[in-house]
Design a protein around this motif. Sequence first.
Motif, short mmCIF file in Angstrom:
data_model
loop_
_atom_site.label_atom_id
_atom_site.label_comp_id
_atom_site.label_asym_id
_atom_site.label_seq_id
_atom_site.Cartn_x
_atom_site.Cartn_y
_atom_site.Cartn_z
N ALA A 47 0.84 -1.20 0.00
CA ALA A 47 0.00 0.00 0.00
C ALA A 47 0.87 1.25 0.00
CB ALA A 47 -0.92 0.00 1.22
N TYR A 48 1.96 1.21 0.76
CA TYR A 48 2.90 2.33 0.81
C TYR A 48 3.56 2.53 -0.56
CZ TYR A 48 6.80 5.22 2.55
OH TYR A 48 7.69 6.24 2.76
N GLY A 49 4.05 1.42 -1.13
CA GLY A 49 4.75 1.51 -2.40
C GLY A 49 3.87 1.93 -3.56
N THR A 50 2.69 1.36 -3.65
CA THR A 50 1.80 1.68 -4.78
C THR A 50 1.22 3.09 -4.66
OG1 THR A 50 -0.02 0.55 -3.64
CG2 THR A 50 1.19 -0.71 -5.30
N SER A 51 1.07 3.59 -3.42
CA SER A 51 0.64 4.98 -3.25
C SER A 51 1.76 5.93 -3.64
CB SER A 51 0.24 5.24 -1.79
OG SER A 51 -0.86 4.44 -1.42
N TYR A 52 2.98 5.47 -3.48
CA TYR A 52 4.17 6.27 -3.78
C TYR A 52 4.32 6.48 -5.29
CZ TYR A 52 9.11 7.63 -2.77
OH TYR A 52 10.31 8.28 -2.62
N THR A 179 -8.63 -1.04 -0.33
CA THR A 179 -7.54 -0.34 -0.99
C THR A 179 -6.22 -1.10 -0.80
OG1 THR A 179 -8.62 1.79 -0.67
CG2 THR A 179 -6.26 1.83 -1.07
N ALA A 180 -5.99 -1.57 0.44
CA ALA A 180 -4.73 -2.27 0.74
C ALA A 180 -4.62 -3.59 -0.03
CB ALA A 180 -4.63 -2.52 2.24
N ILE A 181 -5.70 -4.36 -0.08
CA ILE A 181 -5.67 -5.64 -0.80
C ILE A 181 -5.49 -5.41 -2.30
CG2 ILE A 181 -6.99 -7.71 -1.40
CD1 ILE A 181 -8.33 -7.52 1.34
N ASN A 182 -6.21 -4.44 -2.83
CA ASN A 182 -6.05 -4.13 -4.26
C ASN A 182 -4.66 -3.58 -4.55
OD1 ASN A 182 -8.43 -4.90 -5.57
ND2 ASN A 182 -9.54 -3.15 -4.80
N ASP A 183 -4.12 -2.79 -3.61
CA ASP A 183 -2.76 -2.29 -3.78
C ASP A 183 -1.76 -3.43 -3.89
OD1 ASP A 183 -3.63 0.29 -3.74
OD2 ASP A 183 -2.96 0.73 -1.70
N PHE A 184 -1.99 -4.48 -3.11
CA PHE A 184 -1.10 -5.63 -3.14
C PHE A 184 -1.11 -6.29 -4.53
CE2 PHE A 184 -0.40 -10.25 -2.56
CZ PHE A 184 0.89 -10.20 -2.06
N ILE A 185 -2.32 -6.50 -5.05
CA ILE A 185 -2.44 -7.11 -6.39
C ILE A 185 -1.85 -6.19 -7.44
CG2 ILE A 185 -4.10 -7.89 -8.13
CD1 ILE A 185 -5.96 -8.67 -5.81
N GLN A 186 -2.16 -4.91 -7.34
CA GLN A 186 -1.63 -3.95 -8.31
C GLN A 186 -0.12 -3.84 -8.21
OE1 GLN A 186 -4.05 -0.74 -6.93
NE2 GLN A 186 -5.82 -1.29 -8.20
N ILE A 188 1.96 -6.29 -7.37
CA ILE A 188 2.52 -7.48 -8.03
C ILE A 188 2.58 -7.25 -9.55
CG2 ILE A 188 2.15 -9.91 -8.57
CD1 ILE A 188 3.09 -9.52 -5.74
N ILE A 189 1.50 -6.67 -10.08
CA ILE A 189 1.46 -6.37 -11.51
C ILE A 189 2.56 -5.38 -11.88
CG2 ILE A 189 0.08 -5.30 -13.36
CD1 ILE A 189 -2.42 -6.35 -11.88
N MET A 190 2.75 -4.37 -11.04
CA MET A 190 3.78 -3.36 -11.31
C MET A 190 5.18 -3.97 -11.29
SD MET A 190 2.08 -0.30 -9.02
CE MET A 190 3.46 0.85 -9.13
N ILE A 340 -2.06 -2.18 -18.16
CA ILE A 340 -2.53 -2.60 -16.84
C ILE A 340 -1.57 -2.14 -15.76
CG2 ILE A 340 -3.04 -4.62 -15.40
CD1 ILE A 340 -4.10 -6.01 -17.85
N LEU A 341 -0.27 -2.13 -16.07
CA LEU A 341 0.73 -1.62 -15.12
C LEU A 341 0.43 -0.17 -14.76
CD1 LEU A 341 4.59 -2.03 -15.59
CD2 LEU A 341 3.60 0.13 -14.86
N VAL A 342 0.23 0.66 -15.79
CA VAL A 342 -0.02 2.08 -15.55
C VAL A 342 -1.38 2.28 -14.87
CG1 VAL A 342 -0.28 4.34 -16.63
CG2 VAL A 342 1.47 2.76 -17.45
N LEU A 343 -2.37 1.48 -15.26
CA LEU A 343 -3.67 1.53 -14.58
C LEU A 343 -3.52 1.19 -13.10
CD1 LEU A 343 -6.37 -0.05 -16.93
CD2 LEU A 343 -6.49 2.17 -15.80
N SER A 344 -2.75 0.16 -12.82
CA SER A 344 -2.52 -0.27 -11.44
C SER A 344 -1.86 0.85 -10.64
CB SER A 344 -1.63 -1.52 -11.39
OG SER A 344 -2.24 -2.60 -12.03
#
Length: 523
Positions: A47-52, A179-186, A188-190, A340-344
């Motif tokens: 969640a921290y990384g994907t928000s970053y 948000t946190a669970i989706n951030d985790f999946i997103q 992984i995609i990133m 999908i990467l950029v969407l994530s």
Amino acid sequence: MIIKAVMLLVFFGVMVCIGLYCRKNATDVNGFVLGGRSVGPWLTAFAYGTSYFSAVVFVGYAGQFGWKYGIAATWAGIGNALLGSLLAWVVLGRRTRIMTQHLDSATMPEFFGKRFGSTSLKIAASIIIFIFLIPYTASLYNGLSRLFGMAFDIDYTVCVIVMAVLTGIYVIAGGYMATAINDFIQGIIMLFGISAVIVAVLQSQGGFMAALESLAKVSNETASGPVAGAPGVFASFFGPDPVNLLGVVILTSLGTWGLPQMVQKFYAIKSEKSIDTGTVISTLFALVVAGGCYFLGGFGRLFADVVGVTENGTPVGGFDAVIPAMLSGLPDILLAVVVILVLSASMSTLSSLVLTSSSTLTLDLLKGHVVKDMDEKRQVFIMRCLIVVFIAISVVLAIIQYKSSVTFIAQLMGVSWGALAGAFLAPFLYGLYWKKATKTACWVSFLFSTIVMVANIFVRSSFPTLLQSPINAGAFCMIAGLVIVPVVSLFTAKPDQKLVDDAFSCYEEKVLVSQRQALGDRK
């Protein structure tokens, strides 16, 4: 096209399903905003990384700084990992979790209000967040326009609306836990996406060594900086302009220490073990994603024939055109992964920003000030309504900027990070560690950074040359705040001793731990 469409539908379907699944965790304020303070290390770290990191980094910053500084732009990614992730977790993680729970604060403005005993400070912080997070939120859509135009024959407006609606659904339904669970999946995609893209792009140039050799031969006549004329400057260790590159590293790395959507991730940490594990995961995530993005952007000038170069040495169509040009020759399946990467990246940051904005406005501005009696259920309902409002405003701003020549919005986006981090970093850090920090010092830090960054929009030419760049101005505000708060605190009224002692008493509470975590006193 069918493969791309199917991958997108699956991606969106999973996001929405997770949001609906997490509804049971979002029935009260603590659950909706912080996930009940029970979020594990992997979810918190991702969640921290994907928000970053968002599309702003992948498309905008990677393209711009890669073009300007060459392979040396990778230093920005390394700084993001070491200073923006590793050191942020080590310095802020544990203390933030302990003191915010002790003060029963769910947002950064609420922390300021209770830590310094000032309701006006809380309100001021919430207003600053409201003003500067909106344009930052709108900027998340920018990176999608060119990529969707390249991969799909779909109008940009439709893409923006679909992304915003789907993000809104899972955030409104499931709150922070969704948000946190989706951030985790997103996340992984990133991780997999950026790795695959780097390999594919370098292979198109004959491999890493061949690409580096080609980069060293690129003409540098239009490069800026003190060593612009040096041969092979874009393949050098520090690039053509190390001073301005340092400003990029400071702004994009140290800035996380003062951004509310980043710091509030520490509020929700579950346990001590979560902090230790989360520190490692977050750092590695940043190293791969941020380091990978800037590293990829560093080879942007090898695609000058695709993107085109103007007379003054900038890419035709702006810096946002660099990364899409680099990706245009990829196979369809990889293009789908990139989209999908950029969407994530965009959806994860968008969800974090709108949740931060809505919770701050509800808990710190409306509750007790505009609406006197507000129970838990009503607070959650208002936050959900405000999420819709914030997303709608950001969509409108994004579409206006895309379809018109309005540049003011883009300028405001550039200074929002500097204004927020410059205003909050020092007061928050000293608030956690130093008993003598005063509320007057916080006020000065708030005013100094917001005034400087707003002035940078309207009277930029009056600034010293080095500070005319919003990036350098933001970095300056952050560092200046670290000096302003202690200096002003020494010359202003001392804080209430009882208030301070109560706030810091949380660090002295005794806890029982196993011997694998701490040695006992037995001989």
